[in-house]
Design a protein around this motif. Structure first.
Motif, mmCIF file in Angstrom:
data_model
loop_
_atom_site.group_PDB
_atom_site.id
_atom_site.type_symbol
_atom_site.label_atom_id
_atom_site.label_comp_id
_atom_site.label_asym_id
_atom_site.label_seq_id
_atom_site.Cartn_x
_atom_site.Cartn_y
_atom_site.Cartn_z
ATOM 1 N N THR A 1 0.817 -1.218 0.000
ATOM 2 C CA THR A 1 0.000 0.000 0.000
ATOM 3 C C THR A 1 0.850 1.267 0.000
ATOM 4 O OG1 THR A 1 -0.229 -0.035 2.422
ATOM 5 C CG2 THR A 1 -1.980 -1.087 1.128
ATOM 6 N N ASP B 1 3.366 1.808 -1.899
ATOM 7 C CA ASP B 1 3.730 2.119 -3.279
ATOM 8 C C ASP B 1 2.969 1.197 -4.233
ATOM 9 O OD1 ASP B 1 4.970 3.287 -5.418
ATOM 10 O OD2 ASP B 1 6.943 2.441 -5.030
ATOM 11 N N PRO B 2 1.624 1.360 -4.300
ATOM 12 C CA PRO B 2 0.843 0.474 -5.166
ATOM 13 C C PRO B 2 1.269 0.612 -6.618
ATOM 14 C CG PRO B 2 -0.564 2.163 -4.182
ATOM 15 C CD PRO B 2 0.811 2.372 -3.650
ATOM 16 N N GLY B 3 1.165 -0.467 -7.323
ATOM 17 C CA GLY B 3 1.540 -0.467 -8.729
ATOM 18 C C GLY B 3 2.976 -0.871 -8.968
ATOM 19 N N THR B 4 3.808 -0.818 -7.933
ATOM 20 C CA THR B 4 5.202 -1.223 -8.076
ATOM 21 C C THR B 4 5.298 -2.738 -7.994
ATOM 22 O OG1 THR B 4 6.017 0.818 -7.089
ATOM 23 C CG2 THR B 4 7.518 -1.057 -7.079
ATOM 24 N N PRO B 5 5.819 -3.377 -9.043
ATOM 25 C CA PRO B 5 5.977 -4.835 -8.985
ATOM 26 C C PRO B 5 7.040 -5.219 -7.952
ATOM 27 C CG PRO B 5 6.189 -4.016 -11.244
ATOM 28 C CD PRO B 5 6.210 -2.829 -10.330
ATOM 29 N N ASP C 1 -2.061 -8.999 -7.415
ATOM 30 C CA ASP C 1 -1.984 -9.725 -8.676
ATOM 31 C C ASP C 1 -0.597 -10.353 -8.774
ATOM 32 O OD1 ASP C 1 -4.561 -8.882 -9.491
ATOM 33 O OD2 ASP C 1 -3.721 -6.968 -10.154
ATOM 34 N N THR D 1 1.865 -7.403 -7.654
ATOM 35 C CA THR D 1 1.524 -5.986 -7.695
ATOM 36 C C THR D 1 0.160 -5.773 -7.047
ATOM 37 O OG1 THR D 1 0.556 -6.225 -9.898
ATOM 38 C CG2 THR D 1 2.824 -5.451 -9.795
ATOM 39 N N THR E 1 -3.150 -3.054 -7.298
ATOM 40 C CA THR E 1 -3.764 -1.941 -8.022
ATOM 41 C C THR E 1 -4.228 -0.882 -7.021
ATOM 42 O OG1 THR E 1 -5.998 -2.857 -7.946
ATOM 43 C CG2 THR E 1 -4.602 -3.500 -9.821
ATOM 44 N N GLY E 2 -4.601 0.260 -7.541
ATOM 45 C CA GLY E 2 -5.089 1.338 -6.682
ATOM 46 C C GLY E 2 -6.314 0.941 -5.876
ATOM 47 N N GLU E 3 -7.252 0.235 -6.506
ATOM 48 C CA GLU E 3 -8.463 -0.201 -5.798
ATOM 49 C C GLU E 3 -8.128 -1.240 -4.736
ATOM 50 O OE1 GLU E 3 -12.151 -0.619 -4.314
ATOM 51 O OE2 GLU E 3 -11.409 0.988 -5.584
ATOM 52 N N GLN E 4 -7.234 -2.155 -5.064
ATOM 53 C CA GLN E 4 -6.800 -3.150 -4.074
ATOM 54 C C GLN E 4 -6.121 -2.449 -2.896
ATOM 55 O OE1 GLN E 4 -4.447 -5.319 -6.915
ATOM 56 N NE2 GLN E 4 -5.835 -7.074 -6.917
#
Length: 116
Positions: free
Chosen positions: A17, A19-23, A54, A74, A76-79
């Motif tokens: 949370t 840095d969401p989106g960072t693999p 994900d 990763t 997502t923003g919603e997750q």
């Protein structure tokens, strides 16, 4: 699938949370959190099955890279939004301090003389 939030699950969710989106991949997370693979990977598997993160395999030729393909995770923003809500709930449940009513000021007395 519902995920039980434990201290270690909360630690993993916090990393995602922030840095969401960072693999992220397992070894990176193990080093970052000083967590063993036997603790981390079951958590990642449960979170992925529950749809909280994900998971996908790296698209790399192991012979060219000189290592096996990594499994990246990763959020997502919603997750991340949902995870933050769950973390806030978890934190409030384990807090040693009772929730204070809105408008409460430290040191202020109320009609009970400050007794609760």
């Amino acid at each position: 699938m519902e995920v039980q939030i434990t201290r270690n699950v909360a630690r993993v969710l916090k990393v995602f949370t922030e840095d969401p989106g960072t693999p992220r991949f397992g070894m990176e997370l193990m080093k970052l959190m000083a967590m063993s693979s036997g603790t981390l990977y079951p958590i990642l598997t449960r979170l992925a099955k529950a749809g909280w993160i994900d998971a996908h395999d790296e698209d790399v030729d192991p012979s060219t890279a000189g290592r096996p393909a990594r499994r990246y995770y990763t959020m997502t923003g919603e997750q991340a939004r949902q995870a933050r809500l769950e973390l806030a709930q978890f934190t409030s449940e384990i807090s040693p301090y009772p929730a204070r009513p809105l408008g409460w000021t430290p040191g202020a007395t109320d009609v009970t003389g400050g007794l609760r």
